[in-house]
Design an enzyme around this catalytic site. Structure first.
Site, mmCIF file in Angstrom:
data_model
loop_
_atom_site.group_PDB
_atom_site.id
_atom_site.type_symbol
_atom_site.label_atom_id
_atom_site.label_comp_id
_atom_site.label_asym_id
_atom_site.label_seq_id
_atom_site.Cartn_x
_atom_site.Cartn_y
_atom_site.Cartn_z
ATOM 1 N N ASP A 40 76.797 -35.118 89.392
ATOM 2 C CA ASP A 40 75.811 -34.390 88.602
ATOM 3 C C ASP A 40 76.354 -33.028 88.156
ATOM 4 O OD1 ASP A 40 74.206 -36.466 89.387
ATOM 5 O OD2 ASP A 40 72.667 -35.227 90.319
ATOM 6 N N HIS A 74 78.720 -33.638 93.044
ATOM 7 C CA HIS A 74 78.550 -32.709 91.933
ATOM 8 C C HIS A 74 79.902 -32.304 91.344
ATOM 9 C CE1 HIS A 74 74.900 -32.396 94.392
ATOM 10 N NE2 HIS A 74 74.276 -32.086 93.263
#
Length: 262
Positions: A51, A198
Site C-alpha cells: 500500500d 507498504h
C-alpha cells in the site's frame, strides 16, 4: 603367509563394507532431507500486498520481486502514481496487479459523498491514462470503509474494500527492522492470506536496513511450502481476510487480470 593374506582380505572386506554403510547412510540422510522439503505451494498460496506507493521504494521492491520471480498486488495512491508513471507502467509490464488506494490517503469517514467520489475516480483515471486499464480492486486507507465509498465502488464495477490477514506481530510500518518484518510475515502466513506491507508513508521513516527483509522473507516462506499469487475478486467472503470478497490466485491465471479493467 597365507594367514596374513586372508587377514588382509578380511580387513579390506570390512573396510569396504564400512565405506558402503557410510555412503548408504549419507545417501539416506540426503533422501530424508529431500523428503522433508515441502513441495512448492503445498502450504498454500499467499499474496504480498503493498500500500501507499508508488515511491522510490517501489522500484527497489520490484527489483527484488523480479529477481525472485514473484508477482504482487500494489494498491496505489493516485497523487503519487501521477508523479511516477514509469513505475506504474513497470508494475503492469512485470505482471503485478494494480489496485486503487484513493487519491491522497484520507480517512474516508471524514469525507462527504463528493469528496469520496473524487478520491476513487481520480485515481482510476490516472491509472487508466498511464496503463490503459482501470483498477478493479479498491482498498480503503486504514481499512476505513464507508457506505458512500461502497456506493462509488459498486457504480464503477469495482471490488472492495479489500482487507488483509493479520493476527499477530508488528507490521512493517512500526519499523521492527528486517528480522521483525520477516517474523511478522511468517507468523501471519496461512493459505489464501493477503499479507499487508507498504511502499510509502510510515515505512519511509524506517532505517534503510529494514528493506533487506523482502528476499529473506520470500525465501523463508517458500522453504515452508508457500507460493505467491495475486489478489482477485471472489464469489464469497474470505475466511482468512476479514470476510473481504477476494481470493489469491496464481499470477499466471487469466483471472489475475480482474485486478484491472480495460
Amino acid at each position: 603367509m597365507r594367514r596374513a593374506v586372508v587377514a588382509g582380505a578380511l580387513a579390506a572386506l570390512a573396510l569396504g563394507a564400512g565405506s558402503a554403510c557410510a555412503a548408504g547412510g549419507t545417501s539416506a540422510r540426503a533422501d530424508a532431507q529431500v523428503a522433508q522439503s515441502p513441495a512448492p505451494g503445498s502450504a498454500g498460496l499467499i499474496a504480498l500486498t503493498f500500500d501507499d506507493g508508488p515511491t522510490a521504494m517501489t522500484d527497489e521492491i520490484l527489483d527484488v520481486l523480479a529477481d525472485k520471480g514473484v508477482q504482487a498486488t500494489f494498491f496505489v495512491v493516485g497523487e503519487r502514481a501521477q508523479r511516477r508513471p514509469a513505475t506504474l507502467r513497470r508494475l503492469q509490464r512485470e505482471g503485478h496487479v494494480i489496485g486503487n488506494h484513493s487519491w491522497s490517503h484520507p480517512n474516508f469517514s471524514d469525507l462527504d459523498a463528493h469528496q469520496t467520489r473524487r478520491q476513487i475516480l481520480r485515481t482510476n483515471a490516472v491509472v487508466r491514462r498511464v496503463t490503459g486499464t482501470s483498477p478493479v480492486l479498491f482498498r480503503y486507507p486504514y481499512g476505513d470503509e464507508t457506505q458512500e465509498g461502497n456506493t462509488v465502488i459498486r457504480e464503477n464495477q469495482m471490488w472492495g474494500g479489500v482487507l488483509w490477514h493479520w493476527q499477530t506481530g508488528a507490521g512493517d510500518f512500526t519499523c521492527p527492522g528486517p528480522e521483525g518484518v520477516v517474523r511478522y510475515l511468517n507468523d501471519n502466513a496461512v493459505d489464501q492470506a493477503l499479507l499487508l506491507l507498504h511502499d510509502g508513508n510510515e515505512v519511509d521513516s524506517c532505517s534503510r536496513p529494514q528493506m533487506e527483509y523482502l528476499p529473506e522473507a520470500i525465501d523463508s516462506l517458500r522453504a515452508r511450502g508457500f507460493e505467491f499469487g495475486v489478489v482477485a475478486s471472489a464469489g464469497g467472503p474470505s475466511a482468512v481476510n476479514q470476510s473481504s470478497w477476494v481470493r489469491v490466485i496464481p499470477a499466471s491465471d487469466t483471472g489475475a487480470r480482474t485486478g484491472t479493467r480495460g
